[in-house]
Design an enzyme around this catalytic site. Sequence first.
Site, PDB file in Angstrom:
ATOM      1  N   THR A 198      29.135  47.388 -14.240  1.00 13.65           N
ATOM      2  CA  THR A 198      30.466  47.008 -14.180  1.00 13.65           C
ATOM      3  C   THR A 198      30.702  45.545 -14.567  1.00 13.65           C
ATOM      4  OG1 THR A 198      32.503  47.265 -12.757  1.00 13.65           O
ATOM      5  CG2 THR A 198      30.382  46.682 -11.602  1.00 13.65           C
ATOM      6  N   ARG A 199      31.900  45.296 -14.902  1.00 11.62           N
ATOM      7  CA  ARG A 199      32.300  44.053 -15.195  1.00 11.62           C
ATOM      8  C   ARG A 199      33.886  43.702 -14.498  1.00 11.62           C
ATOM      9  NH1 ARG A 199      35.276  46.120 -19.960  1.00 11.62           N
ATOM     10  NH2 ARG A 199      37.093  44.406 -19.804  1.00 11.62           N
ATOM     11  N   ASN A 200      34.291  44.894 -13.477  1.00 11.49           N
ATOM     12  CA  ASN A 200      35.560  44.790 -13.054  1.00 11.49           C
ATOM     13  C   ASN A 200      35.311  45.067 -11.417  1.00 11.49           C
ATOM     14  OD1 ASN A 200      37.228  44.711 -15.227  1.00 11.49           O
ATOM     15  ND2 ASN A 200      36.374  46.763 -15.688  1.00 11.49           N
TER      16      ASN A 200
END
Length: 574
Positions: A198-200
Amino acid sequence: MANTPHGGVLKDLIARDAPRHDQLEAEAATLPSIVLTERQLCDLELIMNGGFSPLEGFMNQKDYDGVVAESRLADGNLFSMPITLDASKAVIEQAGLKPGSRVTLRDFRDDRNLAILTIDDIYRPDKEKEAKLVFGGDPEHPAIKYLNTKVEEYYIGGKLEAVNKLNHYDYVGLRYTPAELRIHFDKLGWTRVVAFQTRNPMHRAHRELTVRAARARQANVLIHPVVGLTKPGDIDHFTRVRAYQALLPRYPNGMAALALLPLAMRMGGPREAVWHAIIRKNHGATHFIVGRDHAGPGKNSKGQEFYGPYDAQHAVEKYRAELGIEVVEFQQVTYLPDTDEYMPKDEVPAGTKTLDISGTELRNRLRTGAHIPEWFSYPEVVKILRESSPPRALQGFTIFLTGYMNSGKDAIARALQVTLNQQGGRSVTLLLGDTVRHELSSELGFSREDRHTNVQRIAFVAGELTRAGAAVIAAPIAPYEHSRKAAREAVQSTGGSFFLVHVNTPLEYCEATDKRGIYAKARRGEIKGFTGVDDPYEAPTNANLVVDVSKQSVRSIVHEIILMLESEGYFERL
C-alpha cells in the site's frame, strides 16, 4: 519456512561485502563519484539488501533490453521493471567513465560513500520504447513524464560492491532488510505470510480484506507499505506509518506485522504488480495480495484510466508459476450496514444495501472537517489523518499573479496581502518580482533559462511556506507557460493549493501608464529581452482567474480573489 528468493539466492550485497568493508571504504574515497538522486538511492538500497534479487547492480544494456522487451533478464530470469542508473554526458566525461572503470556512488543527503560500481557498459536507452512497452506510452503517465523530463540521456550498467548502508532516522525499528524480515518471521513462527502492498492509509475495508486473505490461507499478514517515492500528492509516509501503527491493534493478537519498504514506485500497473510480487517473495512472503488497479496512477487529463481495472491481476496470473509466490486476487470490498460487515462486491446478494466512501470523498471530508463514520475507518486512524490534513481553513495556499510589467499585479498583490492580514488565521508572505530578483536571483539574467530558474525558485519558496500553512502571494512576470506549469506542480507536490491569476491588462495600457519609462527604454533598444517588446509573453491556458486593471479596480480584483478562496473553503465558515 520463508519463501525461496527470486533466482534461488538472496543477493544481500551488504552481508557479502562486509568482510571487505575497510578495503572498499578506502578505495571509494579515491575514485571518481556520482551523487545519486532520491529515486536512485531507493533503487540502490533494494539492490544492496537483496530486495531486487537476483540483481547485483544496475542493469547493463543486455539486461535492460530484455526487461523492456520481454520482462526478462539476459539470463532468462523474470524481472519486469528496468532498474537503471542514469547520468548526463557531462558527468560521465568529467569522471572519465568507461567500461571497466570503477566509480563511487554517494548519498546526496549526507555525502557518504555507499557503493562502488564496476562499469559493464554505458549506453543510450530508447526512451520512447521504454515508455511504450513498460508503461503503456501515455505521455501523461507520471513515470513517462519522469523519464522524459528527469532521466538523463545515458544509462550506466554494472555490478555493485556495498560500502555502507543508507542512513535512516525515521522508524528505524520498522525498516527490515529481506534477511532481517525472514529472521523475524522465523522468530514469530510464521510459515505462511500474506503481504499487503500500500501507498495509502489503511481503513476498515483494508483490515477486513487482509484478514479474509489470511483466514482463507491459514496465514499471517505482513503490512508492507512503500515509504520511498510514491505518487505526487500522496499522504506523506510519516502520517501513514502512524496510521498503520494505530491500526495494528485492530487485528487479532499475533496475526499481523508491519515493515517498511524503501521503494521508488513507478506506478506501472501490470509491470509493477509483477515487480512487487518479486520484491515480496525476496522478503520471505509466501502470498501477495493484488487488488483492483494495483499500482496504477489513476486517470489522465481526459478522465481515462491508464490501465484496465484487472490488468495487474492478469499480468501476475500470466507469470504465476515463475513468480513462486501465491498471488491473492481480490475484488473491492463494500460495507453492508444491515449486518455491519464488509464483503467482496462480487459476493453481495442482489438488492443488499451497501455503503462506500471513495478516496475523493474522504479527502473532501478531511478538507471540510466533515464526519467520517466508524464503519469506514477507526477513530484512532481518523484522528491521525486530521492532524496531518487539517481542514482548508487551516491550510496554506499560493496565489500566483502573472502578467506584463506594470500590469497592476504588484498593486493587487500588496492590497491582497493587507486584506489577508486583516482576515487573520494564517501568516501571509509577499514575493514580488523585483524583490525576488534582488534577494534570491541577483546572479540571474533574463535569458529564457534564467527566467525559468527564477520562477522555479519562487515556486520552491512558495511550496515550503504553503506546506507550513502560510498564504503566499507571488507576483513575477513569469512569461512562459512551461515555467508556470512547473511552478504549479512544485507547489501542489507539497500538498498545497496553487491559484494562477492572469493579470490580463493589455500591453498598450501597461506601456501608456508606465511612469518609470521602462517600456520606452526597451523600445529604444536600451533594454534587451524585454517581455512584450522583444520577448514574448505566453498567455496562460489554465488560469484560475483572469482580471484586467484597465477595466477593473484593484479593490474589485482583490474581492474576486477573496471570493475564490472562500468558495474553496480557505476561510472559517460559521
